[in-house]
Design an enzyme around this catalytic site. Structure first.
Site, short mmCIF file in Angstrom:
data_model
loop_
_atom_site.label_atom_id
_atom_site.label_comp_id
_atom_site.label_asym_id
_atom_site.label_seq_id
_atom_site.Cartn_x
_atom_site.Cartn_y
_atom_site.Cartn_z
CD GLN A 236 12.64 22.88 26.35
OE1 GLN A 236 13.57 22.64 25.74
NE2 GLN A 236 11.93 23.86 25.97
N GLY B 200 7.71 11.61 20.51
CA GLY B 200 8.17 12.70 22.01
C GLY B 200 8.70 11.62 23.03
CG HIS B 201 6.32 8.84 25.09
ND1 HIS B 201 4.86 9.44 24.77
CD2 HIS B 201 5.46 9.53 26.46
CE1 HIS B 201 4.05 9.96 25.51
NE2 HIS B 201 4.41 9.46 26.42
CG ASP C 87 6.04 17.38 30.49
OD1 ASP C 87 3.43 18.21 31.03
OD2 ASP C 87 6.08 16.98 30.13
CB ALA D 76 -1.58 7.86 24.87
CG MET E 8 4.52 15.11 19.05
SD MET E 8 5.53 13.37 18.23
CE MET E 8 5.46 13.67 16.55
CB SER E 9 0.88 16.17 24.65
OG SER E 9 -0.08 15.98 25.59
CD GLN F 104 6.64 15.31 34.92
OE1 GLN F 104 5.32 15.44 35.31
NE2 GLN F 104 7.05 14.97 34.04
P1 AMP Z 1 3.79 11.79 29.42
O1 AMP Z 1 3.55 9.64 28.85
O2 AMP Z 1 2.95 12.63 29.30
O3 AMP Z 1 3.56 11.47 31.22
O4 AMP Z 1 5.11 11.56 29.01
C1 AMP Z 1 6.32 11.00 29.70
C2 AMP Z 1 7.62 12.01 29.21
O5 AMP Z 1 8.01 11.39 28.26
C3 AMP Z 1 7.97 12.99 30.03
O6 AMP Z 1 9.37 13.17 30.63
C4 AMP Z 1 7.66 14.43 29.36
O7 AMP Z 1 7.42 15.10 29.51
C5 AMP Z 1 8.13 13.65 27.36
N1 AMP Z 1 7.16 13.71 26.78
C6 AMP Z 1 5.74 13.64 26.36
N2 AMP Z 1 5.62 14.71 25.56
C7 AMP Z 1 7.07 14.80 25.26
C8 AMP Z 1 7.44 15.23 23.51
N3 AMP Z 1 6.72 16.10 23.19
N4 AMP Z 1 8.48 15.51 24.09
C9 AMP Z 1 9.22 15.39 24.59
N5 AMP Z 1 9.23 14.50 25.45
C10 AMP Z 1 7.92 14.25 25.97
#
Ligand code: AMP
Length: 284
Positions: free
Chosen positions: A150, A36-37, A152, A32, A186-187, A155
């Protein structure tokens, strides 16, 4: 972009690259994908010769099965975004490929206080699941650099500890949190917010900013209690809002000069749990 589904296939491919001294950058995700990713992919692209992204929604890190079930899946869009960003390799394993039945024993990672405070306290077992999957992914991908967000914050600390525990020589690069124009971090979970919740969601960032503007002059307990009260009054259900030393998660009760401080928050808006954090004593 090459898509691999089998761990042995991608591992063989990347072993050959490692032997040829190709610098690899790895961005593990749960899909998804959003900007951010993509920020992590772009940073990896700038600093390495071969960029690998993984998309794997890891069942062992979800302490709430409903949250796992509802995790968004936008794989076709994700592939387009990754191609556009210049990602070289996508690793898209199945649950069975990452957790083969014949390899059921799971190691417990000695995470100390990281496992029991903040996210660790409110999501029991979550960081063991994170370590389990990241350990497997690191063994498969053997990256030179690992890119993390950052967003997370805890994490990142846990994965730094994991890398130390397993004696891994991968370098960790932490990238700043990317935000929507109204400040919301962003999430992937933002996709689950309805219109009213989406409007309310940036209040978390505004609250963190308020604390950043006042932490040098106002008592921390007062700041945190007020912030929690205001968020709860606006319809959030706050798990925690905490000011901690960024290096070791000690919880100070007032401002100490020369210590890097971070304010972290986790709160539900109805069904959706959002997290965010900002560093208090930096220029941004
Ligand atoms: P996730 O898919 O949510 O497990 O995130 C995968 C990676 O993307 C992790 O290292 C997260 O910290 C990073 N990440 C998620 N959202 C953001 C964001 N808004 N800004 C920067 N990195 C992000």
């Amino acid at each position: 972009m090459i898509i691999f589904k089998e761990p042995t296939d991608i591992h063989e491919f990347l072993i050959a690259k490692k032997k040829a001294q190709v610098l690899t950058g790895f961005v593990p995700t749960m899909g998804a994908l959003h900007e951010g990713h993509i920020g992590l992919i772009t940073r990896a692209k700038n600093e390495s010769q071969l960029v690998i992204c993984s998309i794997f929604v890891n069942p062992t890190q979800f302490n709430d099965p409903a949250d796992f079930k509802k995790y968004p899946n936008t794989i076709e869009k994700d592939i387009l975004l990754l191609e556009k960003a210049g990602c070289d390799i996508l690793f898209l394993p199945s649950v069975e490929a990452i957790y083969p039945i014949e390899n059921k024993t799971s190691r417990m990672y000695e995470l100390g206080f990281l496992a029991t405070v903040l996210e660790g306290k409110f999501r029991p077992g979550h960081f063991q699941g994170v370590c389990q999957v990241v350990h497997r992914l690191l063994n498969i991908v053997i990256p030179g650099k690992l890119y993390l967000g950052q967003k997370d914050f805890q994490q990142c600390m846990v994965i730094a500890k994991l890398v130390e525990l397993i004696n891994c020589d991968t370098q960790i690069i932490i990238c700043p949190t990317q935000r929507e124009t109204d400040g919301l971090a962003m999430s992937s979970r933002n996709l689950r917010l309805n219109e009213a919740e989406r409007k309310m969601a940036p209040l978390i960032y505004k609250t963190l900013q308020f604390i950043k503007n006042h932490f040098k002059t106002v008592d921390f307990r007062h700041l945190k209690e007020n912030a929690q009260l205001e968020l709860n009054k606006s319809g959030f259900k706050v798990d925690y809002i905490e000011i901690a030393e960024a290096e070791n998660f000690n919880i100070p009760d007032k401002y100490i000069e020369n210590k890097k401080l971070v304010v972290l928050c986790a709160a539900f808006l109805n069904e959706v749990r959002l997290i965010d954090n900002i560093i208090l004593n930096d220029a941004n």
